[in-house]
Design a protein around this motif. Structure first.
Motif, PDB file in Angstrom:
ATOM      1  N   GLY A 131       0.942  -1.202   0.144  1.00  0.00           N
ATOM      2  CA  GLY A 131       0.052   0.068  -0.119  1.00  0.00           C
ATOM      3  C   GLY A 131       0.822   1.288   0.128  1.00  0.00           C
ATOM      4  O   GLY A 131       0.254   2.235  -0.353  1.00  0.00           O
ATOM      5  N   ARG A 132       2.035   1.075   0.200  1.00  0.00           N
ATOM      6  CA  ARG A 132       2.982   2.076   0.178  1.00  0.00           C
ATOM      7  C   ARG A 132       4.082   2.307  -0.651  1.00  0.00           C
ATOM      8  O   ARG A 132       4.492   3.270  -1.256  1.00  0.00           O
ATOM      9  N   PHE A 133       4.374   0.883  -1.029  1.00  0.00           N
ATOM     10  CA  PHE A 133       5.523   0.767  -2.002  1.00  0.00           C
ATOM     11  C   PHE A 133       4.980   0.242  -3.290  1.00  0.00           C
ATOM     12  O   PHE A 133       4.149  -0.607  -3.203  1.00  0.00           O
ATOM     13  N   THR A 134       5.698   0.510  -4.441  1.00  0.00           N
ATOM     14  CA  THR A 134       5.295  -0.129  -5.673  1.00  0.00           C
ATOM     15  C   THR A 134       6.493  -0.455  -6.414  1.00  0.00           C
ATOM     16  O   THR A 134       7.467   0.181  -6.683  1.00  0.00           O
ATOM     17  N   ILE A 135       6.509  -1.703  -6.840  1.00  0.00           N
ATOM     18  CA  ILE A 135       7.658  -2.400  -7.595  1.00  0.00           C
ATOM     19  C   ILE A 135       7.319  -2.293  -9.069  1.00  0.00           C
ATOM     20  O   ILE A 135       6.046  -2.609  -9.334  1.00  0.00           O
ATOM     21  N   SER A 136       8.049  -2.070 -10.016  1.00  0.00           N
ATOM     22  CA  SER A 136       7.836  -2.257 -11.509  1.00  0.00           C
ATOM     23  C   SER A 136       9.181  -2.350 -12.117  1.00  0.00           C
ATOM     24  O   SER A 136      10.128  -2.517 -11.476  1.00  0.00           O
ATOM     25  N   ARG A 137       8.898  -2.845 -13.526  1.00  0.00           N
ATOM     26  CA  ARG A 137      10.330  -2.730 -14.142  1.00  0.00           C
ATOM     27  C   ARG A 137       9.886  -2.497 -15.536  1.00  0.00           C
ATOM     28  O   ARG A 137       9.010  -2.685 -16.083  1.00  0.00           O
ATOM     29  N   ASP A 138      11.273  -2.128 -16.133  1.00  0.00           N
ATOM     30  CA  ASP A 138      11.108  -1.946 -17.575  1.00  0.00           C
ATOM     31  C   ASP A 138      12.067  -2.661 -18.269  1.00  0.00           C
ATOM     32  O   ASP A 138      13.256  -2.708 -18.132  1.00  0.00           O
ATOM     33  N   ILE A 139      11.475  -3.657 -18.845  1.00  0.00           N
ATOM     34  CA  ILE A 139      12.235  -4.812 -19.658  1.00  0.00           C
ATOM     35  C   ILE A 139      13.348  -4.126 -20.572  1.00  0.00           C
ATOM     36  O   ILE A 139      14.343  -4.796 -20.633  1.00  0.00           O
ATOM     37  N   ALA A 140      12.840  -3.166 -21.344  1.00  0.00           N
ATOM     38  CA  ALA A 140      13.821  -2.685 -22.470  1.00  0.00           C
ATOM     39  C   ALA A 140      14.937  -2.254 -21.861  1.00  0.00           C
ATOM     40  O   ALA A 140      15.876  -2.229 -22.368  1.00  0.00           O
ATOM     41  N   LYS A 141      14.835  -1.600 -20.617  1.00  0.00           N
ATOM     42  CA  LYS A 141      16.001  -0.994 -20.054  1.00  0.00           C
ATOM     43  C   LYS A 141      16.619  -2.000 -18.902  1.00  0.00           C
ATOM     44  O   LYS A 141      17.672  -1.414 -18.383  1.00  0.00           O
ATOM     45  N   ASN A 142      16.253  -3.147 -18.725  1.00  0.00           N
ATOM     46  CA  ASN A 142      16.757  -3.946 -17.802  1.00  0.00           C
ATOM     47  C   ASN A 142      16.700  -3.436 -16.466  1.00  0.00           C
ATOM     48  O   ASN A 142      17.817  -3.588 -15.842  1.00  0.00           O
ATOM     49  N   THR A 143      15.697  -2.878 -15.971  1.00  0.00           N
ATOM     50  CA  THR A 143      15.795  -2.007 -14.815  1.00  0.00           C
ATOM     51  C   THR A 143      14.473  -2.246 -13.731  1.00  0.00           C
ATOM     52  O   THR A 143      13.419  -2.319 -14.430  1.00  0.00           O
TER      53      THR A 143
END
Length: 124
Positions: A66-78
């Motif tokens: 509810g406070r943190f959000t994880i995400s990823r950008d596959i193209a940037k490998n990040t």
């Protein structure tokens, strides 16, 4: 071989926000789960959040949900960790890690490579 480099840590007041980044190089991590962990002085390393290989499944510790959000950008490998409503108890060194499976685990022993960590300090 995978190299992970975290950035974005710093000092913030309680209630503030920070966005951590974890850039991967070497072997591509786009097909694997990624996780964020943290370790405060004198404490065990603890799970914060994880994301599966395609970004569709995310997992959070009860303390960060509810406070943190994880995400990823596959193209940037990040991989990113957006942290909002920060509390003093969030103060720790934050590490990202890669788990060579499609769905990441919550235990640090299951992860294969780790970054060097970035310090997050939340003042009251």
């Amino acid at each position: 071989q995978v190299q992970l480099v975290e950035s974005g840590g710093g000092l913030v007041q309680a209630g503030g926000s920070l966005r951590l980044s974890c850039a991967a190089s070497g072997r591509a991590v786009s097909r694997y789960g990624m996780g964020w962990f943290r370790q405060a002085p004198g404490k065990e390393r603890e799970f914060v959040a994880a994301i599966n290989w395609n970004g569709r499944n995310t997992y959070y510790a009860d303390s960060t949900k509810g406070r943190f959000t994880i995400s990823r950008d596959i193209a940037k490998n990040t991989v990113y960790l957006q942290m909002n409503s920060l509390k003093p108890e969030d103060t720790a060194i934050y590490y990202c890690a890669v788990d060579f499976t499609l769905e990441p685990a919550a235990h640090p022993d299951d992860y294969d490579y780790w970054g060097q960590g970035t310090q997050v300090t939340v003042s009251s």
